[in-house]
Scaffold this active site. Structure first.
Site, short mmCIF file in Angstrom:
data_model
loop_
_atom_site.label_atom_id
_atom_site.label_comp_id
_atom_site.label_asym_id
_atom_site.label_seq_id
_atom_site.Cartn_x
_atom_site.Cartn_y
_atom_site.Cartn_z
N TRP A 351 0.84 -1.22 0.00
CA TRP A 351 0.00 0.00 0.00
C TRP A 351 0.87 1.25 0.00
CZ3 TRP A 351 -2.13 2.59 4.96
CH2 TRP A 351 -1.23 2.46 6.02
N ASP A 352 2.16 1.08 0.25
CA ASP A 352 3.11 2.20 0.22
C ASP A 352 2.93 3.02 -1.06
OD1 ASP A 352 3.93 0.08 1.89
OD2 ASP A 352 5.97 0.80 1.97
N GLU A 492 0.82 -2.80 12.69
CA GLU A 492 1.05 -4.25 12.63
C GLU A 492 1.53 -4.85 13.94
OE1 GLU A 492 3.69 -4.10 9.32
OE2 GLU A 492 2.08 -4.29 7.84
N LYS A 604 2.85 0.55 16.25
CA LYS A 604 4.00 0.57 15.34
C LYS A 604 3.92 1.82 14.45
CE LYS A 604 5.91 -2.13 11.52
NZ LYS A 604 5.87 -3.41 10.81
N GLN A 605 2.72 2.16 14.02
CA GLN A 605 2.57 3.28 13.09
C GLN A 605 1.14 3.81 13.14
OE1 GLN A 605 3.29 0.09 10.08
NE2 GLN A 605 2.36 1.56 8.70
O1 IFM Z 1 3.65 -1.44 3.99
C1 IFM Z 1 4.55 -1.37 5.04
C2 IFM Z 1 3.80 -1.63 6.32
O2 IFM Z 1 2.82 -0.66 6.54
C3 IFM Z 1 4.75 -1.65 7.49
N1 IFM Z 1 5.77 -2.63 7.26
C4 IFM Z 1 6.56 -2.38 6.06
C5 IFM Z 1 5.67 -2.36 4.83
C6 IFM Z 1 6.50 -2.06 3.59
O3 IFM Z 1 7.04 -0.79 3.67
#
Ligand code: IFM
Length: 770
Positions: A351-352, A492, A604-605
């Protein structure tokens, strides 16, 4: 334009730092969207990790997922002082002899990488070398390098070996069979085939050695060829060997021009590479065309920051790497998470691309954005196979995608300790990607008004992924609502959660847009609507089911506190105070363990924050659908301190930067922004060696435009509500919106007194100092 604003420098006094070899290989990567090459040295270095990755050239790996195959090393150039007849023979290499001077710089404006070295061989012979290389932005199939070599205090024979080395591996995995190689006078060729996917590759190279200056004082007008060149048939590594006698203070110029094609471009890639080489212009002409192509790109895409040189160079560096990774002609490839600069994530697409990278392209080079969306269109069959395999309707996009769109997320990976294997669930249950892609489709349509593409391709993506969600949601009779159970949201650290607010709200948004697009299609393109009605089973019942899901989908929240709950039960998890863990150099998951992090309120984010960012009021989505400032503030205050900003994920600092601006905290935004914009340049997270953080390069552009620039996209046009950090006296950029170019030149009111220029100049990106 000043060169200083456009140059990334690595200088070392007197030695370069081998401990940063891999990090710098990433930093000095070059690319043109067709391929990328890491910044490894031409002469090699022990333990180096050279890589040339051609987009779309995937090969299977037994027992795990396909990866972009490391293509032949085209850089290889060995310089040897002495020959078989001389007693002493020393190969130029930085791990031997003495480095008297070392300087490497990347000219972002021209796309040229340069390295100057003064080296003394173990026998005391001093050599000046000036290397230069580029990967043509003007012609995707052309790369070139040049080395100007000057013997300072000796006269001796010099031998040059210029190769095309097919023994390039992906961390121990070899992907190529050599079918044929050719060696002629001053050209060599390689014909290879990937071991499993059977992709053909043809590469050809030519070597020219000329003597430009007779001495420092006497410059000869005509470059003369001075070397005797022979070719050698080393299996899988055709090599040109040139010999000449170096005279003191004589500059010899070595040029290597390389061409490459694969069977993704043509049926006969070696012939194509050889033909192109024959007709190729000289080095200078190729370089000028390449520079002109970069100049054109910068004219439309530059971001100018005044008052903060570090931020200025860093944003240009990020855009440089982003442009270098963007396919320009091929619409069957996308942008891998590590762009074309490293092996991590195997060249897979996440999804990046749609959420972090695409907005930059959508709003500045929409034709390239369309290419990337077409990749998702072409991979719909893979997404349909995934949905069917898991018992759903429609199209369910792969969490990690390569060439076919089938799911390629590995099921097991080594954990943080590098030993124990950890089960990776993302391929099965990180499902929000289907809505992320729908979001990007809709965003592109809104920004460009490209109805043609929307009716022909975009609508099919949006509707078929909506069909997937229609079959994925589950009815909960007790609660009398729809739910989406057992997923992973953007954060995640938490797996197997029920009703992740980001996923559910994005699904709701997605279904709303699907109904809207369907209505538009029926009105504006009835024939295409008929076609899709048949193909996708677009019935009244389906539409009314979608509407019920929209109305009844559970979004967990705590209305009293105006908080969205990240997922059901999140607020009941053990709370953490991240400050208690400082100082630390690891992620919270590495500290707490997978289960430990899963059971705590640590992110994590950005997750809820990500949702608020995507659906913020004033974004291209309808204002009425957006979240208001109070909701943003409450959730910001809750989730921001619980997020693992430095070691969690590189994706979210830029998004936090954008939203901190909306919270009227440009200084806090600046902190998040710098963490993101320097993630590769100064290796903020300690993993830049693995390749460029692609999502972050796009994220920082969004932080600039939607955060500091405060751009709001409204039906009435674009509005800027800038929130510049103190140091920035001026911010300038351009946007494309509905066929028009909008230029923004934003200046801070108190710009004159509060400049950070001098400090910034001191902290120039001399990477060695960080
Ligand atoms: O898409 C990301 C995910 O959101 C977090 N782990 C790494 C992936 C690739 O950059």
């Amino acid at each position: 334009m000043s060169a200083i604003d456009w140059t990334v420098i690595e200088s070392a006094d007197p030695c370069f730092n081998p401990g940063q070899l891999h990090h710098k290989e990433t930093v000095f990567s070059l690319g043109n969207g067709y391929l990328g090459t890491r910044g490894s040295f031409e002469e090699g270095y022990p333990g180096a990790c050279p890589a040339t990755l051609i987009n779309g050239v995937y090969d299977d790996v037994p027992l795990t997922s396909p990866e972009l195959a490391n293509s032949p090393d085209w850089l290889s150039l060995t310089i040897i002082i002495g020959d078989l007849d001389t007693e002493i023979r020393h190969r130029f290499r930085l791990d031997q002899g003495i480095i008297l001077h070392y300087h490497r710089s990347l000219d972002l404006y021209r796309g040229i990488l340069t390295r100057t070295v003064r080296w003394r061989s173990p026998a005391g012979q001093t050599l000046d070398l000036e290397f230069e290389r580029f990967i043509s932005l003007d012609d995707a199939h052309v790369m070139a390098l040049c080395c100007r070599l000057k013997a300072i205090d000796f006269e001796a024979p010099i031998e040059l070996h210029a190769s095309l080395n097919s023994y390039a591996d992906n961390e121990g995995v070899f992907h190529w069979n050599c079918l044929h190689q050719s060696e002629l006078e001053n050209t060599i060729g390689l014909h290879l085939q990937t071991k499993r996917s059977q992709i053909l590759l043809g590469m050809a190279a030519q070597l020219i050695v000329s003597d430009e200056t007779v001495s420092d004082e006497t410059v000869s007008d005509e470059a003369g060829s001075i070397a005797e060149i022979q070719s050698v048939a080393i299996h899988g590594c055709p090599t040109l060997i040139a010999k000449f006698n170096a005279r003191s203070n004589q500059t010899v110029t070595i040029e290597k021009r390389v061409t490459v094609f694969t069977s993704r471009d043509t049926d006969a890639p070696l012939a194509a590479a050889q033909n192109k080489l024959v007709g190729l212009s000289n080095y200078e002409t190729l370089r000028s065309a390449h520079e002109a192509a970069w100049e054109k790109v910068w004219q439309a895409n530059d971001v100018m920051i005044e008052g903060d040189l570090t931020a200025q160079i860093a944003i240009r560096y990020n855009l440089f790497q982003l442009i270098a990774a963007t396919p320009r002609e091929d619409d069957r490839v996308s942008i891998p998470a590590k762009t074309l600069t490293g092996f991590t994530y195997r060249g897979h697409v996440f999804w990046d691309t749609e959420i972090f990278i695409l907005p930059f392209l959508t709003y500045s080079q929409p034709a390239l954005a369309k290419n990337l969306l077409n990749y998702r269109y072409h991979t719909l069959p893979g997404a349909r196979r995934k949905a069917a395999a898991l018992g759903f309707e429609g199209a369910m996009y792969a969490w990690e995608s390569s060439d076919t769109g089938d799911e390629v997320t590995p099921t097991w990976m080594p954990g943080c300790d590098g030993k124990k294997l950890v089960r990776i669930w993302c391929g099965e249950i990180e499902q929000h990607i289907s809505s992320d892609i729908a979001y990007a489709v809709y965003q592109y349509w809104q920004a460009t008004g490209d109805d043609d593409w929307m009716q022909a391709r975009g609508a099919e993506i949006l509707l078929d992924t909506a069909r997937f969600w229609g079959s994925r949601v589950e009815w909960n009779e007790d609660r009398h609502c729809y739910e989406i159970r057992n997923v992973i949201g953007p954060d995640e650290y938490h797996e197997h959660v029920d009703n992740n607010a980001f996923t559910n709200r994005m699904v709701q948004w997605h279904l709303q847009k699907a109904i809207r697009v369907w209505t538009w299609l029926c009105e504006s393109y009835p024939e295409r609507a008929r076609e899709l009605a048949q193909q996708l089973g677009m019935t009244i019942e389906r539409l009314s089911h979608w509407q019920t899901v929209i109305d009844k989908l559970w979004i967990p929240q705590d209305a009293d506190r105006n908080l969205i709950e990240q997922f059901e039960g999140f607020f009941k998890l053990e709370d953490v105070n991240l400050a208690d863990y400082e100082p630390r150099h690891k992620s919270m998951q590495a500290i707490l363990g997978i289960e430990g992090a899963n059971q705590r309120q640590v992110l994590k984010q950005a997750d809820v924050i990500m949702l608020l960012y995507l659906l913020r009021s004033g974004a291209f989505t309808d204002a009425a659908e957006g979240y208001d400032r109070e909701t943003l503030a409450a959730n910001w205050d809750y989730y921001n301190p619980r997020t693992d900003h430095v070691y969690g994920s590189s994706l979210s600092p830029a998004i936090h930067a954008a939203l901190a601006c909306e919270m009227d905290s440009p200084e806090e935004a600046y902190e998040h922004f710098m963490r993101s914009v320097l993630v590769d340049l100064v290796d903020v997270r300690g993993n830049a060696a693995e390749g460029i953080h692609g999502a972050s390069t796009g994220g920082v552009w969004q932080a600039i435009v939607f955060g500091f620039g405060g751009i709001r996209l409204t039906e009435a046009g674009l509005i800027a509500e800038p929130k510049l950090p103190k140091a920035w006296t001026r911010l300038k950029f351009q946007l494309q919106w509905r066929g028009q170019t909008y230029s923004f030149d934003l200046r801070s009111a108190d710009s004159q007194d509060d400049r950070r220029d001098s400090a910034a100049i001191d902290s120039r990106l001399d990477l060695q100092r960080h």
